[in-house]
Each structure stands twice: as C-alpha cells, then as structure tokens.
Write an enzyme that holds these catalytic residues in place. Structure first.
Site, short mmCIF file in Angstrom:
data_model
loop_
_atom_site.label_atom_id
_atom_site.label_comp_id
_atom_site.label_asym_id
_atom_site.label_seq_id
_atom_site.Cartn_x
_atom_site.Cartn_y
_atom_site.Cartn_z
N GLU A 121 -27.56 -6.19 19.48
CA GLU A 121 -27.35 -4.77 19.22
C GLU A 121 -28.49 -4.15 18.42
O GLU A 121 -28.86 -3.00 18.63
CB GLU A 121 -26.02 -4.57 18.47
CG GLU A 121 -25.58 -3.11 18.34
CD GLU A 121 -26.14 -2.40 17.11
OE1 GLU A 121 -26.02 -1.16 17.04
OE2 GLU A 121 -26.70 -3.09 16.22
N ASP A 132 -25.87 -10.35 15.41
CA ASP A 132 -27.29 -10.40 15.06
C ASP A 132 -27.55 -9.45 13.90
O ASP A 132 -26.81 -8.50 13.66
CB ASP A 132 -28.17 -10.06 16.25
CG ASP A 132 -27.92 -8.65 16.79
OD1 ASP A 132 -26.74 -8.27 16.96
OD2 ASP A 132 -28.90 -7.91 17.04
#
Length: 376
Positions: A146, A85
């Site tokens: 994250e 991400d």
C-alpha cells in the site's frame, strides 16, 4: 451479544501488538513483509480462520487472506482491508525503538497501520472467545504494497471487496480522532533526466548534468501546485562518483486532487513536461493512480452506524474526505460501503516520531467489535 461486555484491555493489546512492531516490514523488502504476514497468519489461524497465503508478485511480498468460521462463509459479509508494509527501512528500530512514554507507544509502523490491524484481530479474538458468531461472515485481507500505491494487489483487493457488503479499513484515525468517508485522487509519476557524462574536473564544460537538470525540474513541478491539484517530488537518485558529471538522474513525483477531473488535468500537465529537444532529455511516465472516492448513500449509512457505536463507547467520531490515499480509494470508488481510518489514534506516521495513544487500543477494538456484531 453486547460488544461492551468484551474484556478489552489496552495494556494487554499493546503486549500483543509489540511483536508486530518489532518485525520490521518495509515495502521493498519482500522477505521482511512475508515474516510479518507469518505473525498475522498465526494470530488468525489461532482463531480458527481459514488461512490462505497468496504469493507476491512484481518483487513484493505475499498477501494473507483469512476467512473466519461462519455458517454463511462464502456469502457477502465484512472485509477488513489492511496493509502490513511500512515506509520505514530495515534498521529503523535503532532510531525509533519500541518504547512507552507518557501514555504513548512508539515504533515503526505502529500507527500506520499495524496498530489498527491488530485491534481488528483482537476484536475478532474476543468475539470468538465469547463463543459468539457475527451476523455476517468476516474476511481479513492483509496486503504488502500500500505504501507504494498498491501496484501488485489492487485487483486482489477489488475482487475481494466485490464479494462483500462492507469494507472496514483500519488506517490511523485522523488528528481529531475522526474517520474517513472519502479520499482524494492520487497519481504517481516516474521521472528521469538523461544528460551527457564527462570528467568533472578536466572536462566539466563537455558534460551536461542530469542532476542539475532534475533539480530545475523539481522546482518547476512543485511550482505547478494550485488549490485544485498539488505536486511534490519525494524521491531523487543520481550519481556514483563526485568527479563525474552525472549522466542519469531518476525521481518520483506525486500529484493529488480532490476531484477526478482536476487530477486528469494534472496528469496531462505532468506528461506534457516530456522534453527531448535539449542537451538533457527529460522523461515522465505515469505510475499507479488511486481514483477519487466520493461518499455515497451506502458509505454514509455505514458511517452513521459507526458513529452511533462510537457514541455508545463514549467518544465523538467526526468524518470527512481526506488526502493521503489508502486502499479505501479503490473499494469506495467501486460503490461498496467503506469506512476508513477507524484505526488507532496517534501522530507522527512516516516519521521517527511515529506513535499511538495507548488508551485508544481498547477504544478502537471496541469500535471494531461493535461493527462486527452489528452490521447485517
């Protein structure tokens, strides 16, 4: 099995990395993150890896776990822990297109951390093509969240790390090209002010602005920063109509400390700001937390091996603790030897100037290959 014999070429690696960068994958768009996981799954499946797609939860995308073929598959080995991400919203490619200038390659997420993830895959590809088997089995775990503190996959990462001897985290290299052997503690907080609505022109005095109250609280929170514990407010949302006094405002704050006890005090101070006594209510709730990771003997032994490989390649690899937070916080705090920020060199992460130094692609792929082939 000499990793320096493997034919790493930065331009070829960049060509393979480009589709990853062109696949925008902001954390909050699960379908986009899943498309990025598809690309990574294909690359790893082509290496003969056993692919497992793990469904997402809490509104986030899914994860990818790939186990490379090995005679000792299932026994403790090496875990590559990375996230796919990014902080960049969909459409960022219009403002930050993939491009090459003066030995640098630009694009959203190219430094944090698609570049580092890709060079690890490339290292494994060249090892497989050479017909070599690593001393230890290798598992790759790519996760989707994250950048928002890993709320949905922390336990997945920790459980997988517990099955392995070493953890490699290919986050971007530090500005000096070094790696990370410890990280500071980080806590996130959700903020809310609840005011009293009114018409902003004919009944302004009847309202109590949640926006104004939040603005004052932002200044108060950031003024709490000391050398031991920092505070920052990075998200602030409120209002729909300019002719309405806002009745609700929400925000997010981040606190960081080098020592766990300082963060614990910081958390206590933040929660102490809860106030329902006035015309505007202020609410603070604790979000996700990353624990302090202090380097132990196992991590330092892993660092010495990594440093030695870097020296053979021809570059220095300084180390130290760092802020910023990563999933290395979790594995390092568990006492599992962890080396972080062994990814590509570059600058501008989380900005519209995010880029990598192209020459570092082959350099860091060699470093990863050296670790895969030397750790036992």
């Amino acid at each position: 099995m000499n990793y320096q014999e493997l034919p790493f070429d930065s331009q070829e690696i960049l060509a393979g990395l480009k589709p990853w960068v062109l696949c925008e994958s902001p954390t909050y768009v699960a379908s986009s993150v899943d498309r990025m996981m598809d690309l990574a799954a294909y690359e790893l499946a082509a290496l003969g890896a056993e692919i497992e797609r793990i469904p997402g939860r809490m509104g986030f995308g899914g994860s990818l776990r790939a186990r490379l073929p090995h005679k000792n598959m299932g026994q403790p080995g090496i875990l590559v822990s990375g996230h796919l991400d990014t902080v960049h919203p969909l459409g960022t490619l219009e403002k930050l297109p993939f491009r090459i200038e003066d030995g640098k390659a630009y694009g959203p997420g190219i430094q944090d951390m698609k570049g580092g993830n890709y060079v690890c895959v490339e290292a494994l590809r060249q090892i497989v093509k050479a017909g070599w088997e690593t001393p230890l089995p290798v598992t790759v775990l790519f996760t989707p969240d994250e950048e928002v503190g890993t709320p949905s996959t922390r336990d997945l990462i920790e459980m997988e790390a517990a099955r392995n001897k070493y953890v490699l985290v290919p986050e971007p290299a530090k500005p000096d090209g070094g790696c990370v052997t410890g990280r500071y503690a980080i806590a996130r907080f959700d903020l809310k002010t609840i005011g009293r609505p009114s018409h902003a022109s004919w009944a302004l005095k009847d309202g109590r602005s949640a926006i104004a109250a939040m603005a004052r609280k932002v200044l108060e929170i950031e003024a709490m920063t000391t050398e031991d514990c920092t505070y920052s407010v990075g998200v602030f949302h409120a209002g729909q109509w300019v002719n309405c006094v806002s009745s609700e405002c929400v925000g997010e704050a981040l606190s960081m400390a080098k020592r766990q006890e300082d963060l614990d005090k910081g958390v206590e101070a933040m929660l102490g700001l809860n106030d329902a006594s006035g015309d505007v209510i202020f609410e603070v709730t604790r979000g996700v937390t990353r624990p302090v990771w202090e380097p132990d003997a196992g991590t330092m032994a892993l660092y010495e091996i990594t440093k030695g490989i870097a020296k053979e390649i021809g570059f220095d690899l300084p180390h130290g603790s760092a802020g910023g937070g990563s999933d290395g916080n979790f594995t390092g705090a568990m006492g599992i030897p962890t080396i972080d920020s062994i990814g590509v060199r570059g600058a501008g992460l989380h900005t519209l100037n995010e880029h990598i130094e192209i020459d570092s692609l082959a350099e860091r792929a060699q470093l990863a290959a050296g670790l895969f082939l030397r750790l036992d």
